[in-house]
Design a protein around this motif. Structure first.
Motif, mmCIF file in Angstrom:
data_model
loop_
_atom_site.group_PDB
_atom_site.id
_atom_site.type_symbol
_atom_site.label_atom_id
_atom_site.label_comp_id
_atom_site.label_asym_id
_atom_site.label_seq_id
_atom_site.Cartn_x
_atom_site.Cartn_y
_atom_site.Cartn_z
ATOM 1 N N LEU A 16 40.467 25.330 33.458
ATOM 2 C CA LEU A 16 40.493 26.863 32.726
ATOM 3 C C LEU A 16 42.115 27.298 32.695
ATOM 4 O O LEU A 16 42.982 27.220 33.627
ATOM 5 N N SER A 17 42.187 28.045 31.521
ATOM 6 C CA SER A 17 43.779 29.029 31.436
ATOM 7 C C SER A 17 43.158 30.058 32.750
ATOM 8 O O SER A 17 43.249 30.274 33.436
ATOM 9 N N GLU A 18 44.798 30.648 32.850
ATOM 10 C CA GLU A 18 45.030 31.171 33.521
ATOM 11 C C GLU A 18 44.270 32.673 33.059
ATOM 12 O O GLU A 18 43.904 33.633 33.939
ATOM 13 N N GLU A 19 43.823 32.778 31.803
ATOM 14 C CA GLU A 19 43.500 33.781 31.575
ATOM 15 C C GLU A 19 42.533 34.183 31.728
ATOM 16 O O GLU A 19 41.358 34.837 31.768
ATOM 17 N N VAL A 20 42.219 32.601 31.201
ATOM 18 C CA VAL A 20 40.005 32.490 31.833
ATOM 19 C C VAL A 20 39.713 32.514 32.798
ATOM 20 O O VAL A 20 38.966 33.285 33.206
ATOM 21 N N THR A 21 40.610 32.118 33.788
ATOM 22 C CA THR A 21 40.523 32.332 35.565
ATOM 23 C C THR A 21 40.809 33.597 36.342
ATOM 24 O O THR A 21 39.880 34.253 36.520
ATOM 25 N N SER A 22 41.865 34.475 34.951
ATOM 26 C CA SER A 22 41.749 35.939 35.898
ATOM 27 C C SER A 22 39.999 36.199 35.510
ATOM 28 O O SER A 22 39.395 37.851 36.462
ATOM 29 N N LEU A 23 39.910 36.558 33.997
ATOM 30 C CA LEU A 23 39.011 37.111 33.730
ATOM 31 C C LEU A 23 37.913 36.770 34.705
ATOM 32 O O LEU A 23 36.620 37.615 35.241
ATOM 33 N N LEU A 24 37.329 34.985 34.917
ATOM 34 C CA LEU A 24 36.126 34.464 36.051
ATOM 35 C C LEU A 24 35.982 35.603 37.141
ATOM 36 O O LEU A 24 35.368 35.456 38.326
ATOM 37 N N LEU A 25 37.553 35.748 37.317
ATOM 38 C CA LEU A 25 38.025 36.313 38.996
ATOM 39 C C LEU A 25 37.542 38.199 39.126
ATOM 40 O O LEU A 25 37.417 38.059 40.386
ATOM 41 N N ASP A 26 37.396 38.800 37.953
ATOM 42 C CA ASP A 26 36.768 39.898 37.359
ATOM 43 C C ASP A 26 35.069 40.981 38.332
ATOM 44 O O ASP A 26 34.596 39.498 37.265
#
Length: 98
Positions: A16-26
């Motif tokens: 996962l990119s950082e952007e996708v990781t951040s989305l999933l942690l939201d």
């Protein structure tokens, strides 16, 4: 005892990119969206990025897009197949939600 014979090619890791990781942690991310993203990573891995229904970029064929949710109702997942890396892998780069 011998190893079982498996002529199926193994999948490619889907990172996962950082952007996708951040989305999933939201914590506000709906569970159906979270589940669809996780399901997408499994399909991407198992098909080595050749997901049925995905589209490739004409200028950059390693970049793909696939629908999220039933008939793409939730959005689009973008990923890149990095086949020349050591080890080869796939990066889920971005999620565009509707």
């Amino acid at each position: 005892m011998s190893e079982p014979y498996d002529d199926e090619p193994q999948g490619l890791p889907c990172v996962l990119s950082e952007e996708v990781t951040s989305l999933l942690l939201d914590k506000a991310l709906p569970l159906d969206v979270f589940g669809s993203i996780m399901a997408a990573t499994v399909v991407i891995n198992e098909t080595r990025g050749e997901v049925p229904g995905s589209t490739a970029s004409a200028k950059w064929p390693e970049q793909r897009r696939m629908p999220l949710g039933a008939d793409g109702s939730l959005g689009i997942a973008e990923y890149v197949i990095v086949a020349d890396a050591d080890p080869p892998h796939i990066v889920l780069t971005r999620i565009q939600l509707y």
